[in-house]
Design an enzyme around this catalytic site. Sequence first.
Site, short mmCIF file in Angstrom:
data_model
loop_
_atom_site.label_atom_id
_atom_site.label_comp_id
_atom_site.label_asym_id
_atom_site.label_seq_id
_atom_site.Cartn_x
_atom_site.Cartn_y
_atom_site.Cartn_z
N GLU A 163 0.80 -1.23 0.00
CA GLU A 163 0.00 0.00 0.00
C GLU A 163 0.83 1.29 0.00
OE1 GLU A 163 -2.97 -0.11 3.07
OE2 GLU A 163 -3.95 -1.89 2.25
N GLU A 364 -5.46 -8.70 0.79
CA GLU A 364 -6.11 -8.38 2.07
C GLU A 364 -7.59 -8.14 1.81
OE1 GLU A 364 -4.52 -5.12 4.39
OE2 GLU A 364 -2.45 -5.73 3.99
#
Length: 456
Positions: A163, A364
């Site tokens: 991320e 995720e």
Amino acid sequence: MIFPENFVWGAATASYQIEGAVKEDGRGQSIWDTFSHAPGNVADGDTGDVACDHYHRYQDDVELMRELRLAAYRFSVAWPRIQPDGQGPANPRGLAFYDRLVDKLLEAEISPYITLYHWDLPQALEDRGGWANRDTAYRFADYAQLVHDRLGDRVHDWATLNEPWVAAFLGYGNGVHAPGRKNPAHALRSAHHLMLGHGLAATRLRELGARSIMLVVNSSPVLTPAQVNDPQAVASEADAAAVDRIHALLTRQFLDPAIHGRYPEEVLAAAARNGGTEHIQDGDLKIINAPIDLVGINYYNPCVVQAGPGRPADAAWPGSEDVEFAAADAPTTAMGWPIVPDGLSRLLVRLSQDYPQVGLMVTENGAAFDDVVQDGRVHDVDRVSYLRGHLHEVGRAIEQGADLRGYLVWSLLDNFEWAEGYRRRFGIVHVDYATQTRVPKDSALWYRDVIAANGL
Ligand code: FCB
């Protein structure tokens, strides 16, 4: 709904969120140690000092994974365990921990998926400018090599960054995450240097023989409020422009350079308005465009926007002038995040069309709810329903042609949820932080059965 043969089922965690043992075996300080210890940054003053004590309990935790029949475990390596000051030779005791963990996983027939950077930058590098300093990208590639040198004989699946949007824009933009800076120019520069680090590390890993290299991004479909519940809803021209700009800032800012070798106009324009574009040097895009095999998608909720004439840019979104971030008409998790399962299929189908060169993996997906332990059980019906709904959408995306290789639930364990501390529980396994007792929640048992059936 049956998933493809070889579909990879697993769970994910990250070093600072679970390991604890922050002063052990020569680990250096990370920006999250500094940040969490400064008052006011994390709910209830929580820190990762002990977390789930996974550093000492990893063997039991791997046993738990075996019982849940996980085929893959995505974890991150703490850079300051490997290079306490962010540069120089490796600390052998730090590497030895991951060496033991990898061997234990392989013994349990669980494939290790390593993420090299899940936000715990050595503080010594932050003191020299952190990700806003170009040199950090080169330090990252050296660190990647040290980890591969030790584990590359047994680990085949590598992710560079987790991320980069969050690392850059919450870390250096709105300051909600470590290192807590609030500077739009530094945030944009950090995003570029993270990507430069990704490209340099990907190239290095490839040369060293890594089989699969992945970039993990947080991504969301960007929708108008009406599109949340009606995918066909037609946006006004102004709303559509807001949607496109936010999609460029959130997702294309990272995947376009990595996969197409160019930045979206919207990103260059945002940089031009915030400190300039000089940090993007000749040749950088070629480095960032290093071939990768997979893109990892972390999905939790859609991003909802509409035109907001005259609004200033949000601190986490330099370049978002004239955009209003709106609420979604949907139920929410304990994080307040809207639950929109089909946002995941919409996202995956679009990404598979925009970036057909790479495979996709959901790296995720999961939800925080206020779990209660009752007679040694946790009946987390909300989480089961969240996971079932989202997995169904993964299946639908595959039916629609997306090249989906696997699904990793966030998270194996309740853990240190960054600025939210320990009050937000994402685990499929409950952790009692006072005793470090693990209790698989109903969602873990349900997930075990999904894995066994290879489907829903
Ligand atoms: C993601 C992070 C992960 C976790 C989840 C809830 O942004 O990658 O570490 O905190 O959100």
